[in-house]
Enzyme design. Structure first.
Site, mmCIF file in Angstrom:
data_model
loop_
_atom_site.group_PDB
_atom_site.id
_atom_site.type_symbol
_atom_site.label_atom_id
_atom_site.label_comp_id
_atom_site.label_asym_id
_atom_site.label_seq_id
_atom_site.Cartn_x
_atom_site.Cartn_y
_atom_site.Cartn_z
ATOM 1 N N CYS A 31 8.916 -8.301 3.820
ATOM 2 C CA CYS A 31 9.617 -7.744 2.653
ATOM 3 C C CYS A 31 10.619 -6.804 3.132
ATOM 4 O O CYS A 31 10.776 -7.248 4.394
ATOM 5 C CB CYS A 31 8.495 -6.513 2.087
ATOM 6 S SG CYS A 31 6.999 -7.668 1.257
ATOM 7 N N HIS A 72 11.326 -3.848 -1.734
ATOM 8 C CA HIS A 72 10.425 -2.687 -1.818
ATOM 9 C C HIS A 72 10.935 -1.314 -1.841
ATOM 10 O O HIS A 72 11.746 -1.394 -0.635
ATOM 11 C CB HIS A 72 8.567 -2.991 -1.645
ATOM 12 C CG HIS A 72 8.516 -2.940 -0.508
ATOM 13 N ND1 HIS A 72 8.583 -2.117 0.013
ATOM 14 C CD2 HIS A 72 8.144 -4.182 -0.005
ATOM 15 C CE1 HIS A 72 8.103 -2.283 1.803
ATOM 16 N NE2 HIS A 72 7.483 -3.362 1.291
#
Length: 179
Positions: free
Chosen positions: A155, A139
């Site tokens: 992440c 992301h």
């Protein structure tokens, strides 16, 4: 001892020390991947391919056409136990993802908001590529370029501009390998 032998040994010694000196800066660094290196990790590029080099903090993307190649600095998961290795794939793509802290995040900081909608303060940034591993994403991040690279819990983060560029080229089913 013969002068030629001394000269040869001296030259060989210089060559050996030069080679050793060249190798020193590479110690402890990750292998560098490039445009033609995808076959080392993927059988085909039919859906493109993403390689995350967790040792070097780089994300490599090869387009399905075999011509497009991009390399980005990549923020890695903060916790060492969340740095998974292996194969997965992109299972969902989100524009303007909503961020919700995990129960562990609330335990660590009860003042966290319950959710952050799309916008400049969203920790997921402008786009997210959800991976097949639950809770793992590639992301964006609201930080400015040049800010310290750090990741979320599970992440892999890119700048918003970089994740937007990657988002346009990556499809559902794109294989991802983390090494």
């Amino acid at each position: 001892m013969d002068d030629d032998k001394v000269k040869r040994r001296g030259v060989l010694g210089l060559i050996a020390s030069g080679v050793a000196a060249l190798a020193l800066p590479l110690r402890g660094r990750a292998t560098t991947w490039g445009p033609g290196d995808w076959p080392a990790h993927f059988a085909t590029l039919s859906a493109g391919a993403i390689l995350i080099d967790s040792r070097g903090g780089r994300l490599h993307f090869w387009a399905a056409d075999g011509v497009g190649y991009h390399e980005f600095p990549c923020r890695l998961p903060q916790a060492a136990d969340l740095r998974r290795r292996g194969r997965t794939e992109v299972v969902r793509k989100l524009v303007g993802p909503t961020w919700r802290p995990t129960p562990a995040m609330f335990a660590a900081d009860p003042a966290l908001p319950r959710r952050v909608s799309a916008g400049p303060d969203n920790p997921f940034g402008s786009h997210a590529l959800c991976l097949g591993w639950r809770g793992y994403r590639i992301h964006g991040a609201p930080e400015e370029p040049g800010a310290a690279l750090h990741g979320g819990l599970g992440c892999y983060g890119l700048s918003n501009a970089e994740v937007a560029a990657l988002f346009r080229e990556v499809g559902i089913g794109t294989p991802v390998q983390v090494i």
